[in-house]
Design a protein around this motif. Sequence first.
Motif, PDB file in Angstrom:
ATOM      1  N   GLU A   1       1.199 -21.385  73.370  1.00  0.00           N
ATOM      2  CA  GLU A   1       1.443 -20.675  71.809  1.00  0.00           C
ATOM      3  C   GLU A   1       2.731 -19.562  71.927  1.00  0.00           C
ATOM      4  O   GLU A   1       3.567 -19.457  71.318  1.00  0.00           O
ATOM      5  CB  GLU A   1       0.543 -20.312  71.041  1.00  0.00           C
ATOM      6  CG  GLU A   1      -0.146 -21.710  70.585  1.00  0.00           C
ATOM      7  CD  GLU A   1      -1.352 -21.243  69.919  1.00  0.00           C
ATOM      8  OE1 GLU A   1      -2.006 -20.201  69.618  1.00  0.00           O
ATOM      9  OE2 GLU A   1      -2.333 -22.380  69.460  1.00  0.00           O
ATOM     10  N   ARG A   2       2.357 -18.938  72.792  1.00  0.00           N
ATOM     11  CA  ARG A   2       3.314 -17.539  73.096  1.00  0.00           C
ATOM     12  C   ARG A   2       4.578 -17.862  73.709  1.00  0.00           C
ATOM     13  O   ARG A   2       5.684 -17.294  73.017  1.00  0.00           O
ATOM     14  CB  ARG A   2       2.755 -16.399  73.969  1.00  0.00           C
ATOM     15  CG  ARG A   2       3.487 -15.243  74.152  1.00  0.00           C
ATOM     16  CD  ARG A   2       2.763 -14.281  74.830  1.00  0.00           C
ATOM     17  NE  ARG A   2       3.679 -13.104  75.025  1.00  0.00           N
ATOM     18  CZ  ARG A   2       3.989 -12.031  74.262  1.00  0.00           C
ATOM     19  NH1 ARG A   2       3.107 -12.186  73.050  1.00  0.00           N
ATOM     20  NH2 ARG A   2       4.602 -11.170  74.036  1.00  0.00           N
ATOM     21  N   MET A   3       4.496 -19.045  74.510  1.00  0.00           N
ATOM     22  CA  MET A   3       5.935 -19.339  75.267  1.00  0.00           C
ATOM     23  C   MET A   3       6.614 -20.039  73.887  1.00  0.00           C
ATOM     24  O   MET A   3       7.696 -19.744  73.847  1.00  0.00           O
ATOM     25  CB  MET A   3       5.667 -20.302  76.233  1.00  0.00           C
ATOM     26  CG  MET A   3       5.048 -19.388  77.373  1.00  0.00           C
ATOM     27  SD  MET A   3       4.636 -20.727  78.841  1.00  0.00           S
ATOM     28  CE  MET A   3       5.511 -22.159  78.846  1.00  0.00           C
ATOM     29  N   LYS A   4       6.164 -20.727  73.253  1.00  0.00           N
ATOM     30  CA  LYS A   4       6.937 -21.293  72.043  1.00  0.00           C
ATOM     31  C   LYS A   4       7.654 -20.322  71.278  1.00  0.00           C
ATOM     32  O   LYS A   4       8.506 -20.574  70.626  1.00  0.00           O
ATOM     33  CB  LYS A   4       5.706 -22.471  71.163  1.00  0.00           C
ATOM     34  CG  LYS A   4       6.532 -23.172  70.226  1.00  0.00           C
ATOM     35  CD  LYS A   4       5.585 -23.960  69.424  1.00  0.00           C
ATOM     36  CE  LYS A   4       6.100 -24.729  68.244  1.00  0.00           C
ATOM     37  NZ  LYS A   4       6.746 -24.068  67.293  1.00  0.00           N
ATOM     38  N   TRP A   5       6.734 -19.423  70.737  1.00  0.00           N
ATOM     39  CA  TRP A   5       7.004 -18.483  69.822  1.00  0.00           C
ATOM     40  C   TRP A   5       8.170 -17.664  70.474  1.00  0.00           C
ATOM     41  O   TRP A   5       8.823 -17.252  69.852  1.00  0.00           O
ATOM     42  CB  TRP A   5       5.651 -17.434  69.509  1.00  0.00           C
ATOM     43  CG  TRP A   5       6.069 -16.053  68.823  1.00  0.00           C
ATOM     44  CD1 TRP A   5       6.216 -15.980  67.338  1.00  0.00           C
ATOM     45  CD2 TRP A   5       6.354 -14.696  69.408  1.00  0.00           C
ATOM     46  NE1 TRP A   5       6.623 -14.813  67.079  1.00  0.00           N
ATOM     47  CE2 TRP A   5       6.917 -14.001  68.254  1.00  0.00           C
ATOM     48  CE3 TRP A   5       6.586 -14.379  70.538  1.00  0.00           C
ATOM     49  CZ2 TRP A   5       7.157 -12.791  68.503  1.00  0.00           C
ATOM     50  CZ3 TRP A   5       6.817 -12.843  70.934  1.00  0.00           C
ATOM     51  CH2 TRP A   5       7.059 -12.245  69.594  1.00  0.00           C
ATOM     52  N   GLU A   6       7.889 -17.141  71.476  1.00  0.00           N
ATOM     53  CA  GLU A   6       9.167 -16.559  72.269  1.00  0.00           C
ATOM     54  C   GLU A   6      10.337 -17.364  72.160  1.00  0.00           C
ATOM     55  O   GLU A   6      11.681 -16.731  72.048  1.00  0.00           O
ATOM     56  CB  GLU A   6       8.679 -16.104  73.760  1.00  0.00           C
ATOM     57  CG  GLU A   6       7.711 -15.057  73.877  1.00  0.00           C
ATOM     58  CD  GLU A   6       7.316 -14.615  75.273  1.00  0.00           C
ATOM     59  OE1 GLU A   6       7.690 -15.333  76.272  1.00  0.00           O
ATOM     60  OE2 GLU A   6       6.552 -13.684  75.342  1.00  0.00           O
ATOM     61  N   ALA A   7      10.178 -18.585  72.611  1.00  0.00           N
ATOM     62  CA  ALA A   7      11.480 -19.641  72.606  1.00  0.00           C
ATOM     63  C   ALA A   7      11.996 -19.470  71.081  1.00  0.00           C
ATOM     64  O   ALA A   7      13.207 -19.388  70.840  1.00  0.00           O
ATOM     65  CB  ALA A   7      11.195 -20.716  72.849  1.00  0.00           C
ATOM     66  N   ASP A   8      11.078 -19.724  70.055  1.00  0.00           N
ATOM     67  CA  ASP A   8      11.841 -19.722  68.716  1.00  0.00           C
ATOM     68  C   ASP A   8      12.226 -18.453  68.384  1.00  0.00           C
ATOM     69  O   ASP A   8      13.314 -18.497  67.673  1.00  0.00           O
ATOM     70  CB  ASP A   8      10.390 -19.981  67.704  1.00  0.00           C
ATOM     71  CG  ASP A   8       9.942 -21.689  67.571  1.00  0.00           C
ATOM     72  OD1 ASP A   8      10.675 -22.188  68.290  1.00  0.00           O
ATOM     73  OD2 ASP A   8       8.868 -21.694  67.272  1.00  0.00           O
ATOM     74  N   ALA A   9      11.816 -17.340  68.846  1.00  0.00           N
ATOM     75  CA  ALA A   9      12.258 -15.919  68.451  1.00  0.00           C
ATOM     76  C   ALA A   9      13.808 -15.789  69.047  1.00  0.00           C
ATOM     77  O   ALA A   9      14.543 -15.314  68.318  1.00  0.00           O
ATOM     78  CB  ALA A   9      11.182 -14.851  68.792  1.00  0.00           C
ATOM     79  N   ALA A  10      13.956 -16.178  70.146  1.00  0.00           N
ATOM     80  CA  ALA A  10      14.978 -16.229  71.021  1.00  0.00           C
ATOM     81  C   ALA A  10      16.118 -17.059  70.158  1.00  0.00           C
ATOM     82  O   ALA A  10      17.112 -16.688  70.117  1.00  0.00           O
ATOM     83  CB  ALA A  10      14.876 -16.508  72.377  1.00  0.00           C
ATOM     84  N   ALA A  11      15.762 -18.254  69.832  1.00  0.00           N
ATOM     85  CA  ALA A  11      16.702 -19.119  68.922  1.00  0.00           C
ATOM     86  C   ALA A  11      17.078 -18.683  67.926  1.00  0.00           C
ATOM     87  O   ALA A  11      18.230 -18.766  67.439  1.00  0.00           O
ATOM     88  CB  ALA A  11      16.027 -20.557  69.057  1.00  0.00           C
TER      89      ALA A  11
END
Length: 132
Positions: free
Chosen positions: A105-115
Amino acid sequence: MTRNLMAATAALALLASGQAVAFQTQTDTTTASKPAKDGTTPEERSNTARLNAEQAARAKADNTTYAQEVSAAQQQVAHDQTVFTEETATYEAEKARVAAMSAEERMKWEADAAACKAGDTTRCAAPTTPPR
């Protein structure tokens, strides 16, 4: 360690009681017809032998009961240890599952934040309304 000591003591007591009965029986049969130096009669020696045999039988029964209790306690300890090991394994597996899920979930959140920072507004979080 203490249980092993108690079990060994019980085993020795059982062996000793059997030898005492055998010795008493052997001694009584050879001396029953002879007068004793201490002035006891054959009847008194017979009663003493009977009482000793009864006591030895009670001691043997007590030792048997004790050995059974020790065995039951050891079985309970082994059972409790097995249950503890199983519950610990279940806990560790659940802890690993939750950690993996959290990392995903953290990796998905970090990817979404970067995008979102890169300009992909479809991956930005919905704005929250401030408290009043």
